[in-house]
Enzyme design. Structure first.
Site, PDB file in Angstrom:
ATOM      1  N   LYS A   1       1.360  -3.044   8.903  1.00 58.55           N
ATOM      2  CA  LYS A   1       2.544  -2.192   8.936  1.00 58.55           C
ATOM      3  C   LYS A   1       3.697  -3.028   9.453  1.00 58.55           C
ATOM      4  CE  LYS A   1       2.764   2.639  10.137  1.00 58.55           C
ATOM      5  NZ  LYS A   1       2.384   3.655  11.121  1.00 58.55           N
TER       6      LYS A   1
ATOM      7  N   LEU B   1       0.822  -1.217   0.000  1.00 56.87           N
ATOM      8  CA  LEU B   1       0.000   0.000   0.000  1.00 56.87           C
ATOM      9  C   LEU B   1       0.850   1.258   0.000  1.00 56.87           C
ATOM     10  CD1 LEU B   1      -2.661  -1.111   2.618  1.00 56.87           C
ATOM     11  CD2 LEU B   1      -3.096  -0.608   0.210  1.00 56.87           C
ATOM     12  N   GLY B   2       1.999   1.151   0.606  1.00 59.05           N
ATOM     13  CA  GLY B   2       2.864   2.323   0.673  1.00 59.05           C
ATOM     14  C   GLY B   2       4.057   2.051   1.565  1.00 59.05           C
ATOM     15  N   GLU B   3       4.975   2.983   1.534  1.00 54.87           N
ATOM     16  CA  GLU B   3       6.168   2.875   2.364  1.00 54.87           C
ATOM     17  C   GLU B   3       6.083   3.940   3.436  1.00 54.87           C
ATOM     18  OE1 GLU B   3      10.030   1.277   3.152  1.00 54.87           O
ATOM     19  OE2 GLU B   3       9.299   1.014   1.113  1.00 54.87           O
ATOM     20  N   GLY B   4       6.089   3.520   4.687  1.00 60.82           N
ATOM     21  CA  GLY B   4       6.030   4.482   5.784  1.00 60.82           C
ATOM     22  C   GLY B   4       7.420   4.801   6.289  1.00 60.82           C
ATOM     23  N   THR B   5       7.471   5.563   7.346  1.00 53.73           N
ATOM     24  CA  THR B   5       8.745   5.974   7.933  1.00 53.73           C
ATOM     25  C   THR B   5       9.553   4.768   8.412  1.00 53.73           C
ATOM     26  OG1 THR B   5       7.408   7.802   8.772  1.00 53.73           O
ATOM     27  CG2 THR B   5       9.699   7.707   9.483  1.00 53.73           C
ATOM     28  N   TYR B   6       8.856   3.761   8.944  1.00 55.78           N
ATOM     29  CA  TYR B   6       9.586   2.642   9.545  1.00 55.78           C
ATOM     30  C   TYR B   6       9.457   1.344   8.777  1.00 55.78           C
ATOM     31  CZ  TYR B   6       9.933   6.004  13.218  1.00 55.78           C
ATOM     32  OH  TYR B   6      10.198   7.145  13.900  1.00 55.78           O
ATOM     33  N   GLY B   7       8.803   1.350   7.656  1.00 54.00           N
ATOM     34  CA  GLY B   7       8.707   0.131   6.874  1.00 54.00           C
ATOM     35  C   GLY B   7       7.528   0.121   5.931  1.00 54.00           C
TER      36      GLY B   7
ATOM     37  N   ASP C   1       1.511  14.685  15.046  1.00 52.14           N
ATOM     38  CA  ASP C   1       1.826  14.597  13.617  1.00 52.14           C
ATOM     39  C   ASP C   1       0.546  14.705  12.794  1.00 52.14           C
ATOM     40  OD1 ASP C   1       3.552  14.447  11.472  1.00 52.14           O
ATOM     41  OD2 ASP C   1       3.545  12.258  11.399  1.00 52.14           O
TER      42      ASP C   1
HETATM   43  P1  ADP Z   1       4.237   7.384   7.349  1.00 55.11           P
HETATM   44  O1  ADP Z   1       5.050   6.684   8.393  1.00 55.11           O
HETATM   45  O2  ADP Z   1       5.061   7.891   6.201  1.00 55.11           O
HETATM   46  O3  ADP Z   1       3.306   8.442   7.880  1.00 55.11           O
HETATM   47  P2  ADP Z   1       2.540   5.048   7.253  1.00 55.11           P
HETATM   48  O4  ADP Z   1       3.551   4.036   7.696  1.00 55.11           O
HETATM   49  O5  ADP Z   1       1.515   5.423   8.248  1.00 55.11           O
HETATM   50  O6  ADP Z   1       3.281   6.314   6.666  1.00 55.11           O
HETATM   51  O7  ADP Z   1       1.781   4.513   5.965  1.00 55.11           O
HETATM   52  C1  ADP Z   1       2.386   4.399   4.707  1.00 55.11           C
HETATM   53  C2  ADP Z   1       1.304   4.292   3.638  1.00 55.11           C
HETATM   54  O8  ADP Z   1       0.555   3.097   3.823  1.00 55.11           O
HETATM   55  C3  ADP Z   1       0.299   5.415   3.700  1.00 55.11           C
HETATM   56  O9  ADP Z   1       0.629   6.461   2.840  1.00 55.11           O
HETATM   57  C4  ADP Z   1      -1.000   4.762   3.280  1.00 55.11           C
HETATM   58  O10 ADP Z   1      -1.161   4.876   1.875  1.00 55.11           O
HETATM   59  C5  ADP Z   1      -0.823   3.323   3.621  1.00 55.11           C
HETATM   60  N1  ADP Z   1      -1.589   2.977   4.827  1.00 55.11           N
HETATM   61  C6  ADP Z   1      -1.214   3.124   6.121  1.00 55.11           C
HETATM   62  N2  ADP Z   1      -2.144   2.683   6.981  1.00 55.11           N
HETATM   63  C7  ADP Z   1      -3.179   2.233   6.220  1.00 55.11           C
HETATM   64  C8  ADP Z   1      -4.475   1.658   6.513  1.00 55.11           C
HETATM   65  N3  ADP Z   1      -4.877   1.455   7.771  1.00 55.11           N
HETATM   66  N4  ADP Z   1      -5.267   1.322   5.471  1.00 55.11           N
HETATM   67  C9  ADP Z   1      -4.865   1.536   4.203  1.00 55.11           C
HETATM   68  N5  ADP Z   1      -3.680   2.071   3.871  1.00 55.11           N
HETATM   69  C10 ADP Z   1      -2.831   2.419   4.849  1.00 55.11           C
END
Ligand code: ADP
Length: 342
Positions: A36, A13-19, A129
């Site tokens: 996550k 779904l995406g890359e967050g700060t920690y993984g 945040d």
């Molecule tokens: P960051 O640490 O950069 O704020 P996150 O780790 O929270 O980002 O999330 C990274 C990406 O994963 C987000 O941009 C979002 O698109 C996706 N994501 C995070 N949590 C959810 C969720 N509960 N449902 C759907 N997508 C999610």
């Protein structure tokens, strides 16, 4: 017994700060979830603490406007946090040119934001945040606060925090002036920025730096991968310099003063004691009517109270929820009827 076999992994779904964040199916319930994955072990200890803090806070807080943590387990040296799956986020709504937000829609999205925040503050937790992409939206239109990775208990007096935690545009002036002790007001300021962004459909206190522009170019993928890699390395270097020094903080304060005027000591008596306080040439505030041309008088009154410079005089989240803006017509739209990206 919690095993990773319980979850069927789907796409990233995406890359967050920690993984990485994965979409997955919970085979025991059939529910779609977001997992996550937080790297443990080889990382510095700080990462583990952040993750553990996130778990502890999320487990304490159960509310319709806060993201639900379904499960947490270690697997192959990674910590996995299982959240309810959310379709989209407020940033996607605000940026979608095909979405029209009526005054009632804006009121509804903003009310849910404040309700989630009120629950945090009642439990003596700061979110720290707040920004539109941390406000997730479910299939029923419910908005939920996410990403407590940076949140902390702020109950104990005399406790010091690092101040470089906010996305710059949402950072309260006391943080930009280097305050080590701060409170719920930092979330109120950020929520005010989100309110104005909903009304204007663009970030309210946006400062664009050269490296931000590079990052944007990066994300629209108009560059070859080789060029992209080169830029990434440069951006990383530039950003790390920026975050150390106060240059970008000073630019951010400049942007705030340009719109809201420079704070006076009568408005904010504690200002001169803040670590990074410097005198700025005085600027007068622009009228709210000009800053948010489409907003109602009630909306502007609430906005001005959220953007009060002195954090001690700034409206609280609870007071904001009780503001007449939320009880006057148009009433907040039913979440199920809110517009969302196609
Ligand atoms: P960051 O640490 O950069 O704020 P996150 O780790 O929270 O980002 O999330 C990274 C990406 O994963 C987000 O941009 C979002 O698109 C996706 N994501 C995070 N949590 C959810 C969720 N509960 N449902 C759907 N997508 C999610």
């Amino acid at each position: 017994k919690k095993v990773a076999d319980r979850y069927l992994k789907r796409e990233i779904l995406g890359e967050g700060t920690y993984g990485v964040v994965y979409k997955a199916i919970d085979t025991t319930t059939g529910q779609t979830v977001a997992i996550k994955k937080i790297r443990l072990g080889k990382q510095k200890e700080g990462v583990n603490f952040t993750a553990l803090r996130e778990i502890k806070l999320l487990k304490e807080v159960k509310d319709p406007n806060i993201i639900e943590l379904i499960d947490a387990f270690p697997h192959k040296g990674n910590l996995h946090l299982v959240f309810e799956f959310m379709e989209t986020d407020l940033e996607a709504v605000i940026r979608d040119p095909n979405i029209f937000l009526s005054p009632g829609d804006i009121k509804s999205y903003f009310q849910m934001t404040l309700k989630g925040l009120a629950v945090c503050h009642k439990k003596w937790v700061l979110h720290r945040d707040m920004k539109p992409n941390n406000l997730l939206i479910g299939s029923n239109g419910q908005l939920k606060l996410a990403d407590f990775g940076l949140a902390r208990i702020f109950g104990s007096p005399g406790r010091k925090f690092t101040h470089q935690v906010f996305a710059r545009w949402y950072r309260a002036p006391e943080l930009l002036f280097g305050a080590k002790l701060y409170g719920a007001g930092v979330d109120v300021w950020a929520a005010g920025c989100i309110f104005a962004e909903l009304l204007n459909r663009r970030p309210f206190l946006q400062v664009l730096h050269f490296c931000d522009c590079l990052q944007n170019l990066n994300s629209i993928q108009c560059l070859t991968s080789v060029l992209r890699l080169t830029l990434e390395l440069e951006v990383k270097g530039a950003n790390s310099n920026n975050d150390q020094g106060g240059d970008s903080d000073i630019d951010q304060l400049g942007k705030i003063f340009q719109k809201l005027g420079t704070p006076t000591l009568s408005q904010w008596p504690d200002l001169e004691w803040l670590p990074d306080f410097v005198e700025y040439s005085s600027q007068t505030a622009q009228p709210w009517r000009k800053l948010c041309p489409t907003a109602s008088d009630d909306a502007l009154d609430l906005l001005s109270k959220m953007f009060t410079y002195d954090p001690k005089s700034r409206i609280s989240v609870q007071q904001a929820l009780e503001h007449r803006y939320f009880t006057s017509v148009p009433l907040p739209t039913d979440p199920a009827k809110l517009p969302r990206p196609a």
